[in-house]
Enzyme design. Structure first.
Site, PDB file in Angstrom:
ATOM      1  N   HIS A  93     -26.524 -10.486  40.528  1.00  0.00           N
ATOM      2  CA  HIS A  93     -27.380 -10.407  39.336  1.00  0.00           C
ATOM      3  C   HIS A  93     -27.155 -11.614  38.409  1.00  0.00           C
ATOM      4  O   HIS A  93     -27.912 -12.576  38.414  1.00  0.00           O
ATOM      5  CB  HIS A  93     -27.109  -9.107  38.566  1.00  0.00           C
ATOM      6  CG  HIS A  93     -27.555  -7.869  39.295  1.00  0.00           C
ATOM      7  ND1 HIS A  93     -28.820  -7.704  39.796  1.00  0.00           N
ATOM      8  CD2 HIS A  93     -26.888  -6.719  39.591  1.00  0.00           C
ATOM      9  CE1 HIS A  93     -28.928  -6.521  40.366  1.00  0.00           C
ATOM     10  NE2 HIS A  93     -27.773  -5.904  40.257  1.00  0.00           N
TER      11      HIS A  93
HETATM   12  C1  BDR Z   1     -27.634  -6.228  34.907  1.00  0.00           C
HETATM   13  O1  BDR Z   1     -27.075  -5.046  34.317  1.00  0.00           O
HETATM   14  C2  BDR Z   1     -25.683  -5.170  34.177  1.00  0.00           C
HETATM   15  O2  BDR Z   1     -25.031  -4.067  34.725  1.00  0.00           O
HETATM   16  C3  BDR Z   1     -25.285  -6.423  34.900  1.00  0.00           C
HETATM   17  O3  BDR Z   1     -24.223  -7.085  34.229  1.00  0.00           O
HETATM   18  C4  BDR Z   1     -26.527  -7.253  34.924  1.00  0.00           C
HETATM   19  O4  BDR Z   1     -26.621  -8.067  33.782  1.00  0.00           O
HETATM   20  C5  BDR Z   1     -28.200  -5.886  36.263  1.00  0.00           C
HETATM   21  O5  BDR Z   1     -29.224  -4.934  36.144  1.00  0.00           O
END
Ligand code: BDR
Ligand code: CA
Length: 324
Positions: A244
């Site tokens: 991500h």
């Molecule tokens: C996003 O949500 C958070 O849990 C992670 O750090 C990332 O920024 C992914 O959906």
């Protein structure tokens, strides 16, 4: 010339992976880490950022941001994904040296972009509240920011629609009103959402090899990722995690890694689909249209995942040896 960024983050396991990527890459100057609630509380997010600053001698300022969303009730920390500390099973020392900047994050952002007009890219990898507050306090910053790169949202491309509800991604769901303000403002936004971040995987094997080859920082990334991989194994059924937050940094380093689709973006702010992101990407005109009056933004729809993973690996390995 290095690309100057302010990284707005809620560290967070994949946030750590992204912060280290930004710090490690020779083409990026990490000017500041502004913190936001999200994966953890604002206190923990700020403490974790200060810990990284101390541990890796980061030059970046650490600036505390906001503790809650603009309008909606807070969702609360995602302990199940990132652990109590935000760094999985890794305990962060209670006492950390170093001071936060005296300003709040949105004021820091305004001051920074005024001091260096059109030089700074804002990279947001948490809820978008600090950026929305900055826009509300000084709408003219839309003319002073080089680019805004956001990890957030999901547009149904490659079958990716949501990770905290069937139709919402976590960062946008945490503050949909803020996301709608940021996406519909007249500044250039690139949205790296689940559509592309869920197409890249840090596998267990990839992280093992990074631990073996990237000295202490490889070991640290491996340590914090244990909890995350366990979550993915139990809930998603894979021996890997999605890439991500590091994907937003990868975009800054090499935009060519991504294919982008252009069109205005709006966010559903209430009801069962709250946090859903919708892009209008056709030229048709409609009798009612809440999209077309807003700036066309760019949404990631494809990623060269093999290249992205190779860049991350090489960058972290070189950094690991440089600092050891
Ligand atoms: C996003 O949500 C958070 O849990 C992670 O750090 C990332 O920024 C992914 O959906
Ligand atoms: Ca994050």
């Amino acid at each position: 010339m290095r690309k100057k960024i302010i990284l707005d983050t809620d560290p967070g396991i994949d946030d750590v992976m992204a912060i280290m990527f930004a710090e490690a890459h020779p083409e990026i100057e990490l000017k500041a880490i502004t913190t936001v609630f999200g994966n953890v509380s604002i206190e923990t997010a700020t403490h974790n950022a200060l810990y990284l600053k101390q541990k890796y001698q980061l030059k970046a300022d650490v600036v505390k941001g906001t503790s809650k969303p603009l309008v909606r009730l807070p969702v609360g920390p995602t302990v199940v994904v990132h652990g109590e500390s935000g760094f999985g099973d890794v305990e962060v020392p209670a006492k950390v040296a170093g001071e936060v900047d005296s300003r709040c994050a949105y004021q820091y952002i305004i001051d920074a972009v005024k001091a260096e007009p059109n030089e700074i890219t804002l990279v947001a990898i948490g809820p978008l509240t600090n950026l929305a507050l900055a826009l509300q306090a000084d709408p003219n910053i839309v003319n002073l920011v080089k680019e805004v790169v956001v990890m957030g949202g999901a547009f149904g491309v490659n079958d990716h629609r949501g990770n905290v509800t069937p139709y919402a991604e976590a960062n946008v769901h945490d503050d949909p009103h803020a996301a709608d303000i940021v996406f519909s403002a007249a500044w250039p936004v690139v949205i790296i959402g689940l559509d592309v971040t869920q197409q890249s995987f840090f596998t267990g094997d990839y992280l093992d090899r990074l631990r073996d080859d990237a000295a202490e920082v490889g070991q640290f990334i491996w340590d914090v990722s244990r909890f995350y991989l366990k979550f993915y194994k139990e809930k998603v059924g894979i021996d890997a995690c999605h890439v991500h937050d590091p994907s937003a940094i990868a975009y800054v380093i090499d935009p060519e890694l991504f294919t982008l689709r252009e069109g205005p973006v709006r966010v559903v702010t209430e009801g069962p689909a709250e946090g859903m992101t919708i892009q209008k990407f056709d030229d048709r005109t409609y009798p009612n249209d809440e999209w077309s009056k807003h700036t066309p933004q760019r949404v990631g729809v494809a990623v060269k995942d093999t290249e992205l993973l190779a860049i991350y690996r090489q960058c972290i390995i070189e950094y690991g040896h440089r600092i050891s």
